[in-house]
Scaffold this motif. Structure first.
Motif, PDB file in Angstrom:
ATOM      1  N   GLY A 175     -20.932   3.521  14.334  1.00 51.39           N
ATOM      2  CA  GLY A 175     -22.058   2.652  14.040  1.00 51.39           C
ATOM      3  C   GLY A 175     -22.397   2.513  12.565  1.00 51.39           C
ATOM      4  N   SER A 176     -21.594   3.121  11.697  1.00 50.24           N
ATOM      5  CA  SER A 176     -21.889   3.059  10.267  1.00 50.24           C
ATOM      6  C   SER A 176     -21.642   1.651   9.717  1.00 50.24           C
ATOM      7  CB  SER A 176     -21.048   4.082   9.491  1.00 50.24           C
ATOM      8  OG  SER A 176     -19.676   3.794   9.608  1.00 50.24           O
ATOM      9  N   ASP A 177     -22.267   1.360   8.583  1.00 49.47           N
ATOM     10  CA  ASP A 177     -22.124   0.055   7.920  1.00 49.47           C
ATOM     11  C   ASP A 177     -20.707  -0.077   7.370  1.00 49.47           C
ATOM     12  OD1 ASP A 177     -22.552  -2.353   6.624  1.00 49.47           O
ATOM     13  OD2 ASP A 177     -23.546  -1.431   4.902  1.00 49.47           O
ATOM     14  N   LEU A 178     -20.037  -1.142   7.741  1.00 48.55           N
ATOM     15  CA  LEU A 178     -18.652  -1.362   7.334  1.00 48.55           C
ATOM     16  C   LEU A 178     -18.522  -2.396   6.226  1.00 48.55           C
ATOM     17  CD1 LEU A 178     -17.090  -1.565  10.909  1.00 48.55           C
ATOM     18  CD2 LEU A 178     -17.323   0.458   9.451  1.00 48.55           C
ATOM     19  N   SER A 179     -19.621  -2.981   5.805  1.00 45.81           N
ATOM     20  CA  SER A 179     -19.565  -4.109   4.882  1.00 45.81           C
ATOM     21  C   SER A 179     -19.009  -3.745   3.506  1.00 45.81           C
ATOM     22  CB  SER A 179     -20.953  -4.733   4.729  1.00 45.81           C
ATOM     23  OG  SER A 179     -21.864  -3.805   4.155  1.00 45.81           O
ATOM     24  N   MET A 180     -19.111  -2.519   3.089  1.00 40.86           N
ATOM     25  CA  MET A 180     -18.658  -2.130   1.759  1.00 40.86           C
ATOM     26  C   MET A 180     -17.229  -1.581   1.756  1.00 40.86           C
ATOM     27  SD  MET A 180     -21.157  -2.984  -0.092  1.00 40.86           S
ATOM     28  CE  MET A 180     -20.785  -2.242  -1.654  1.00 40.86           C
ATOM     29  N   LEU A 181     -16.571  -1.573   2.913  1.00 41.91           N
ATOM     30  CA  LEU A 181     -15.219  -1.031   3.007  1.00 41.91           C
ATOM     31  C   LEU A 181     -14.180  -2.113   2.768  1.00 41.91           C
ATOM     32  CD1 LEU A 181     -15.615   1.222   6.161  1.00 41.91           C
ATOM     33  CD2 LEU A 181     -15.693   1.918   3.762  1.00 41.91           C
ATOM     34  N   SER A 182     -13.118  -1.742   2.091  1.00 44.17           N
ATOM     35  CA  SER A 182     -12.003  -2.668   1.871  1.00 44.17           C
ATOM     36  C   SER A 182     -11.127  -2.721   3.122  1.00 44.17           C
ATOM     37  CB  SER A 182     -11.160  -2.189   0.687  1.00 44.17           C
ATOM     38  OG  SER A 182     -10.497  -0.978   1.026  1.00 44.17           O
ATOM     39  N   VAL A 183     -10.199  -3.641   3.133  1.00 40.75           N
ATOM     40  CA  VAL A 183      -9.254  -3.742   4.248  1.00 40.75           C
ATOM     41  C   VAL A 183      -8.456  -2.442   4.365  1.00 40.75           C
ATOM     42  CG1 VAL A 183      -7.220  -4.964   5.121  1.00 40.75           C
ATOM     43  CG2 VAL A 183      -9.114  -6.253   4.134  1.00 40.75           C
ATOM     44  N   GLY A 184      -8.058  -1.879   3.228  1.00 40.43           N
ATOM     45  CA  GLY A 184      -7.333  -0.606   3.238  1.00 40.43           C
ATOM     46  C   GLY A 184      -8.170   0.519   3.811  1.00 40.43           C
ATOM     47  N   ASP A 185      -9.449   0.555   3.453  1.00 40.60           N
ATOM     48  CA  ASP A 185     -10.357   1.571   3.999  1.00 40.60           C
ATOM     49  C   ASP A 185     -10.505   1.401   5.505  1.00 40.60           C
ATOM     50  OD1 ASP A 185     -10.820   2.618   1.468  1.00 40.60           O
ATOM     51  OD2 ASP A 185     -12.701   1.518   1.182  1.00 40.60           O
ATOM     52  N   LEU A 186     -10.626   0.161   5.943  1.00 37.89           N
ATOM     53  CA  LEU A 186     -10.742  -0.095   7.383  1.00 37.89           C
ATOM     54  C   LEU A 186      -9.475   0.322   8.113  1.00 37.89           C
ATOM     55  CD1 LEU A 186     -12.533  -3.557   7.267  1.00 37.89           C
ATOM     56  CD2 LEU A 186     -13.531  -1.394   8.028  1.00 37.89           C
ATOM     57  N   ASP A 187      -8.314   0.014   7.530  1.00 33.88           N
ATOM     58  CA  ASP A 187      -7.049   0.450   8.139  1.00 33.88           C
ATOM     59  C   ASP A 187      -6.983   1.964   8.246  1.00 33.88           C
ATOM     60  OD1 ASP A 187      -6.033  -2.097   8.576  1.00 33.88           O
ATOM     61  OD2 ASP A 187      -4.953  -2.160   6.666  1.00 33.88           O
ATOM     62  N   ALA A 188      -7.427   2.663   7.203  1.00 38.15           N
ATOM     63  CA  ALA A 188      -7.416   4.129   7.219  1.00 38.15           C
ATOM     64  C   ALA A 188      -8.329   4.660   8.315  1.00 38.15           C
ATOM     65  CB  ALA A 188      -7.847   4.672   5.857  1.00 38.15           C
ATOM     66  N   ARG A 189      -9.482   4.048   8.484  1.00 32.88           N
ATOM     67  CA  ARG A 189     -10.402   4.494   9.533  1.00 32.88           C
ATOM     68  C   ARG A 189      -9.855   4.184  10.917  1.00 32.88           C
ATOM     69  NH1 ARG A 189     -16.593   4.542   7.664  1.00 32.88           N
ATOM     70  NH2 ARG A 189     -16.227   5.291   5.562  1.00 32.88           N
ATOM     71  N   ILE A 190      -9.216   3.032  11.066  1.00 30.35           N
ATOM     72  CA  ILE A 190      -8.603   2.689  12.351  1.00 30.35           C
ATOM     73  C   ILE A 190      -7.528   3.715  12.700  1.00 30.35           C
ATOM     74  CG2 ILE A 190      -7.111   1.001  13.510  1.00 30.35           C
ATOM     75  CD1 ILE A 190      -8.762  -1.172  11.964  1.00 30.35           C
ATOM     76  N   ASP A 191      -6.685   4.064  11.732  1.00 31.99           N
ATOM     77  CA  ASP A 191      -5.650   5.081  11.962  1.00 31.99           C
ATOM     78  C   ASP A 191      -6.276   6.413  12.340  1.00 31.99           C
ATOM     79  OD1 ASP A 191      -3.675   3.231  11.372  1.00 31.99           O
ATOM     80  OD2 ASP A 191      -3.412   3.924   9.295  1.00 31.99           O
ATOM     81  N   LEU A 192      -7.331   6.796  11.634  1.00 29.66           N
ATOM     82  CA  LEU A 192      -8.032   8.045  11.928  1.00 29.66           C
ATOM     83  C   LEU A 192      -8.566   8.049  13.355  1.00 29.66           C
ATOM     84  CD1 LEU A 192      -9.372  10.704  10.704  1.00 29.66           C
ATOM     85  CD2 LEU A 192     -11.369   9.251  10.337  1.00 29.66           C
ATOM     86  N   LEU A 193      -9.174   6.947  13.756  1.00 28.99           N
ATOM     87  CA  LEU A 193      -9.739   6.873  15.100  1.00 28.99           C
ATOM     88  C   LEU A 193      -8.650   6.834  16.170  1.00 28.99           C
ATOM     89  CD1 LEU A 193     -12.683   4.444  14.353  1.00 28.99           C
ATOM     90  CD2 LEU A 193     -12.859   6.863  14.947  1.00 28.99           C
ATOM     91  N   ARG A 194      -7.536   6.172  15.884  1.00 27.57           N
ATOM     92  CA  ARG A 194      -6.419   6.170  16.848  1.00 27.57           C
ATOM     93  C   ARG A 194      -5.871   7.581  17.045  1.00 27.57           C
ATOM     94  NH1 ARG A 194      -3.722   0.631  14.784  1.00 27.57           N
ATOM     95  NH2 ARG A 194      -4.879  -0.754  16.166  1.00 27.57           N
ATOM     96  N   GLU A 195      -5.745   8.322  15.960  1.00 27.19           N
ATOM     97  CA  GLU A 195      -5.284   9.720  16.059  1.00 27.19           C
ATOM     98  C   GLU A 195      -6.274  10.553  16.863  1.00 27.19           C
ATOM     99  OE1 GLU A 195      -4.713  11.089  12.063  1.00 27.19           O
ATOM    100  OE2 GLU A 195      -3.097   9.680  11.679  1.00 27.19           O
ATOM    101  N   GLU A 196      -7.553  10.314  16.673  1.00 25.58           N
ATOM    102  CA  GLU A 196      -8.567  11.064  17.415  1.00 25.58           C
ATOM    103  C   GLU A 196      -8.545  10.694  18.893  1.00 25.58           C
ATOM    104  OE1 GLU A 196     -11.802  13.784  17.971  1.00 25.58           O
ATOM    105  OE2 GLU A 196     -10.086  13.615  16.641  1.00 25.58           O
TER     106      GLU A 196
END
Length: 63
Positions: free
Chosen positions: A18-39
């Motif tokens: 639920g955190s604010d995603l507006s300040m994240l870059s595409v690379g940051d979003l990809d990193a978070r997606i990968d992190l969540l997929r691993e989890e």
């Protein structure tokens, strides 16, 4: 003033649901997606182990 903060290793990337995603870059979003997929994979693996243990116990006690 703290003297030891500079010696600490950097925190690993974390994501808060639920955190604010507006300040994240595409690379940051990809990193978070990968992190969540691993989890998710880690959670599914643990769930399967627990289901197998539950089934083994159920089968044992049905005898």
């Amino acid at each position: 003033m703290t003297f030891f903060d500079d010696d600490r290793p950097a925190k690993k990337l974390a994501h808060e649901i639920g955190s604010d995603l507006s300040m994240l870059s595409v690379g940051d979003l990809d990193a978070r997606i990968d992190l969540l997929r691993e989890e998710i994979a880690r959670l599914e693996t643990d769930k399967q182990k627990k289901q197998a243990g539950r089934m083994a116990a159920d089968n044992f006690f049905k005898k």
